[in-house]
Design a protein around this motif. Structure first.
Motif, PDB file in Angstrom:
ATOM      1  N   ASP A  79      14.311  26.954  22.198  1.00  0.00           N
ATOM      2  CA  ASP A  79      14.142  25.605  22.752  1.00  0.00           C
ATOM      3  C   ASP A  79      15.250  25.264  23.740  1.00  0.00           C
ATOM      4  O   ASP A  79      15.018  24.575  24.735  1.00  0.00           O
ATOM      5  CB  ASP A  79      14.100  24.561  21.623  1.00  0.00           C
ATOM      6  CG  ASP A  79      12.808  24.632  20.814  1.00  0.00           C
ATOM      7  OD1 ASP A  79      11.810  25.156  21.335  1.00  0.00           O
ATOM      8  OD2 ASP A  79      12.797  24.155  19.658  1.00  0.00           O
ATOM      9  N   ILE A  80      16.457  25.762  23.472  1.00  0.00           N
ATOM     10  CA  ILE A  80      17.569  25.538  24.419  1.00  0.00           C
ATOM     11  C   ILE A  80      17.284  26.296  25.713  1.00  0.00           C
ATOM     12  O   ILE A  80      17.398  25.750  26.809  1.00  0.00           O
ATOM     13  CB  ILE A  80      18.916  25.987  23.801  1.00  0.00           C
ATOM     14  CG1 ILE A  80      19.276  25.101  22.606  1.00  0.00           C
ATOM     15  CG2 ILE A  80      20.030  25.946  24.856  1.00  0.00           C
ATOM     16  CD1 ILE A  80      20.439  25.624  21.762  1.00  0.00           C
ATOM     17  N   MET A  81      16.881  27.565  25.579  1.00  0.00           N
ATOM     18  CA  MET A  81      16.614  28.398  26.771  1.00  0.00           C
ATOM     19  C   MET A  81      15.465  27.839  27.606  1.00  0.00           C
ATOM     20  O   MET A  81      15.499  27.866  28.831  1.00  0.00           O
ATOM     21  CB  MET A  81      16.305  29.838  26.351  1.00  0.00           C
ATOM     22  CG  MET A  81      17.523  30.624  25.960  1.00  0.00           C
ATOM     23  SD  MET A  81      17.145  32.359  25.625  1.00  0.00           S
ATOM     24  CE  MET A  81      16.703  32.307  23.915  1.00  0.00           C
ATOM     25  N   ASP A  82      14.440  27.330  26.909  1.00  0.00           N
ATOM     26  CA  ASP A  82      13.257  26.825  27.619  1.00  0.00           C
ATOM     27  C   ASP A  82      13.381  25.355  27.994  1.00  0.00           C
ATOM     28  O   ASP A  82      12.482  24.793  28.624  1.00  0.00           O
ATOM     29  CB  ASP A  82      11.998  27.006  26.752  1.00  0.00           C
ATOM     30  CG  ASP A  82      11.646  28.465  26.547  1.00  0.00           C
ATOM     31  OD1 ASP A  82      12.168  29.297  27.312  1.00  0.00           O
ATOM     32  OD2 ASP A  82      10.863  28.773  25.631  1.00  0.00           O
ATOM     33  N   ASN A  83      14.488  24.719  27.577  1.00  0.00           N
ATOM     34  CA  ASN A  83      14.683  23.302  27.880  1.00  0.00           C
ATOM     35  C   ASN A  83      13.577  22.426  27.294  1.00  0.00           C
ATOM     36  O   ASN A  83      13.166  21.443  27.911  1.00  0.00           O
ATOM     37  CB  ASN A  83      14.749  23.110  29.397  1.00  0.00           C
ATOM     38  CG  ASN A  83      15.947  22.288  29.792  1.00  0.00           C
ATOM     39  OD1 ASN A  83      16.650  21.772  28.921  1.00  0.00           O
ATOM     40  ND2 ASN A  83      16.172  22.150  31.077  1.00  0.00           N
ATOM     41  N   ASP A  84      13.067  22.805  26.131  1.00  0.00           N
ATOM     42  CA  ASP A  84      11.962  22.050  25.514  1.00  0.00           C
ATOM     43  C   ASP A  84      12.483  20.839  24.757  1.00  0.00           C
ATOM     44  O   ASP A  84      13.520  20.909  24.085  1.00  0.00           O
ATOM     45  CB  ASP A  84      11.170  22.953  24.549  1.00  0.00           C
ATOM     46  CG  ASP A  84      10.254  23.917  25.282  1.00  0.00           C
ATOM     47  OD1 ASP A  84       9.951  23.647  26.463  1.00  0.00           O
ATOM     48  OD2 ASP A  84       9.859  24.941  24.700  1.00  0.00           O
ATOM     49  N   ASP A  85      11.748  19.739  24.866  1.00  0.00           N
ATOM     50  CA  ASP A  85      12.148  18.484  24.211  1.00  0.00           C
ATOM     51  C   ASP A  85      11.491  18.284  22.857  1.00  0.00           C
ATOM     52  O   ASP A  85      11.920  17.432  22.083  1.00  0.00           O
ATOM     53  CB  ASP A  85      11.762  17.278  25.098  1.00  0.00           C
ATOM     54  CG  ASP A  85      12.507  17.292  26.410  1.00  0.00           C
ATOM     55  OD1 ASP A  85      13.578  17.919  26.461  1.00  0.00           O
ATOM     56  OD2 ASP A  85      12.017  16.699  27.390  1.00  0.00           O
ATOM     57  N   GLU A  86      10.409  19.045  22.604  1.00  0.00           N
ATOM     58  CA  GLU A  86       9.621  18.774  21.411  1.00  0.00           C
ATOM     59  C   GLU A  86       9.141  20.065  20.756  1.00  0.00           C
ATOM     60  O   GLU A  86       8.794  21.017  21.424  1.00  0.00           O
ATOM     61  CB  GLU A  86       8.398  17.942  21.833  1.00  0.00           C
ATOM     62  CG  GLU A  86       7.758  17.153  20.714  1.00  0.00           C
ATOM     63  CD  GLU A  86       6.593  16.289  21.222  1.00  0.00           C
ATOM     64  OE1 GLU A  86       5.514  16.394  20.634  1.00  0.00           O
ATOM     65  OE2 GLU A  86       6.772  15.544  22.207  1.00  0.00           O
ATOM     66  N   ARG A  87       9.160  20.083  19.430  1.00  0.00           N
ATOM     67  CA  ARG A  87       8.583  21.189  18.663  1.00  0.00           C
ATOM     68  C   ARG A  87       8.112  20.626  17.332  1.00  0.00           C
ATOM     69  O   ARG A  87       8.774  19.804  16.722  1.00  0.00           O
ATOM     70  CB  ARG A  87       9.602  22.309  18.437  1.00  0.00           C
ATOM     71  CG  ARG A  87       8.992  23.497  17.699  1.00  0.00           C
ATOM     72  CD  ARG A  87      10.013  24.566  17.406  1.00  0.00           C
ATOM     73  NE  ARG A  87      10.393  25.345  18.573  1.00  0.00           N
ATOM     74  CZ  ARG A  87       9.726  26.389  19.037  1.00  0.00           C
ATOM     75  NH1 ARG A  87       8.598  26.779  18.449  1.00  0.00           N
ATOM     76  NH2 ARG A  87      10.149  27.065  20.087  1.00  0.00           N
ATOM     77  N   ARG A  88       6.943  21.116  16.882  1.00  0.00           N
ATOM     78  CA  ARG A  88       6.365  20.637  15.614  1.00  0.00           C
ATOM     79  C   ARG A  88       6.274  19.109  15.572  1.00  0.00           C
ATOM     80  O   ARG A  88       6.474  18.478  14.543  1.00  0.00           O
ATOM     81  CB  ARG A  88       7.182  21.141  14.416  1.00  0.00           C
ATOM     82  CG  ARG A  88       7.134  22.663  14.237  1.00  0.00           C
ATOM     83  CD  ARG A  88       8.020  23.156  13.101  1.00  0.00           C
ATOM     84  NE  ARG A  88       7.979  24.620  13.009  1.00  0.00           N
ATOM     85  CZ  ARG A  88       8.850  25.348  12.330  1.00  0.00           C
ATOM     86  NH1 ARG A  88       9.842  24.766  11.677  1.00  0.00           N
ATOM     87  NH2 ARG A  88       8.731  26.655  12.287  1.00  0.00           N
TER      88      ARG A  88
END
Length: 319
Positions: A79-88
């Motif tokens: 998530d850090i590498m992909d710069n994602d704000d949301e998971r599950r």
């Protein structure tokens, strides 16, 4: 028969909790995703594999949760590498706690996995499990690096893609099944059959993720539909399309692929263009799932039922 035995899943959760019981910022960050509704497929696979031959849950639970701890470590760093704000369906760890704590929370889970392995009583089994899990960790890193490199590479073959997913996703599906087989003292023939089963469901797991990104329900998958297109991910669907589309459609797809500013309408257009390739991916999964189940036929019909059902679940899941 319920595919997921609630009592068994509860025991897995209780075992997991032993490694992250402390109540402080670092431990709370490490638990943020760990107890946010993950499916527990990996420790469940390890336990079901073990139960093909043995029934002492106290023996299998520590190595089974070791794989789940590693898996969640990879999610935080992903998530850090992909710069994602949301998971599950919830904010990612680095958004909630900041990047430095998120990196440490991932590292903590990684270290705790090896603490779990140290709780295996039989030293010979502990050594074999350590080898299997270390190999999986190396392959996940190699696969993740390949996936990132693919975004900037023009020419990627389907063989390249299958090698990448066998490492990035497959390694942490194969490892728990290998670990279950080690702990259950399976024969070489049984271990080979289980490896072939694991290889196929691991491939299907990633391909279904690729499919869900295009035609899933964003509330269920916990991220916006079409995000792989915006990120320019070279999935099996995209690679098949680029090899088979007529030039005009191929050019249109390439204009949208990797465009972070693509509108929702353009994403929908790209998904429409990919229709035949989505069906191609679904056929790969169908064939792989049947092959996976065939490899289990050397085991007791009753004891293998849940492993067969999981192969179907991975192909049919909606999140």
């Amino acid at each position: 028969m319920e595919i997921f035995d609630k009592e068994l899943l509860s025991k897995i959760d209780n075992e997991l909790n032993k490694y992250v019981e402390k109540d402080n910022t670092l431990y709370n960050a490490s638990k943020h995703l760990l107890f946010a509704g993950g499916k527990r497929i990996r420790p469940y696979l390890a336990t079901l594999t073990y139960m093909l031959k043995k029934d002492n849950l106290d023996e299998i639970l520590p190595p089974a949760v070791a794989v789940e701890l590693i898996h969640n470590y990879t999610l935080i760093h992903d998530d850090i590498m992909d710069n994602d704000d949301e998971r599950r369906g919830r904010t990612t760890v680095h958004v909630e706690y900041g990047e430095p704590i998120a990196i440490l929370a991932g590292d903590l889970l990684y270290a705790k996995a090896f603490e779990a392995i140290s709780n295996i009583k039989d030293p010979k089994k502990a050594h074999e499990v350590l080898k299997a899990l270390s190999k999986a960790c190396v392959e996940v890193c190699e696969g993740q690096a390949m996936d990132m490199e693919f975004e900037d590479r023009d020419k990627i073959s389907l063989d390249d893609y299958f090698e990448m997913i066998s490492k990035k996703t497959g390694a942490l599906i194969i490892a728990p099944i290998e670990i279950g087989a080690i702990m259950a003292e399976c024969t070489d023939e049984e271990r080979n059959a289980l490896y072939e089963y694991a290889k196929r469901i691991g491939m299907t797991f990633q391909i279904q993720d690729d499919v869900l990104d295009l035609i899933g329900d964003n509330k269920k998958i916990g991220k916006p539909v079409g995000s792989d297109i915006r990120e320019g991910k070279k999935t099996v669907i995209v690679l098949h399309a680029l090899e088979n589309l007529p030039n005009n459609k191929k050019e249109r797809l390439l204009k949208i692929l990797g465009n972070n500013n693509a509108t929702d309408e353009e994403i929908k257009e790209a998904i429409d263009i990919l229709g035949d390739s989505i069906n191609y991916a679904k056929n790969i999964m169908k064939n792989a799932t049947e092959e996976a189940k065939n490899y289990l036929k050397i085991f007791d019909a009753e004891k293998r039922k849940r492993l067969e059902a999981i192969a179907d679940f991975i192909m049919d899941r909606v999140y």
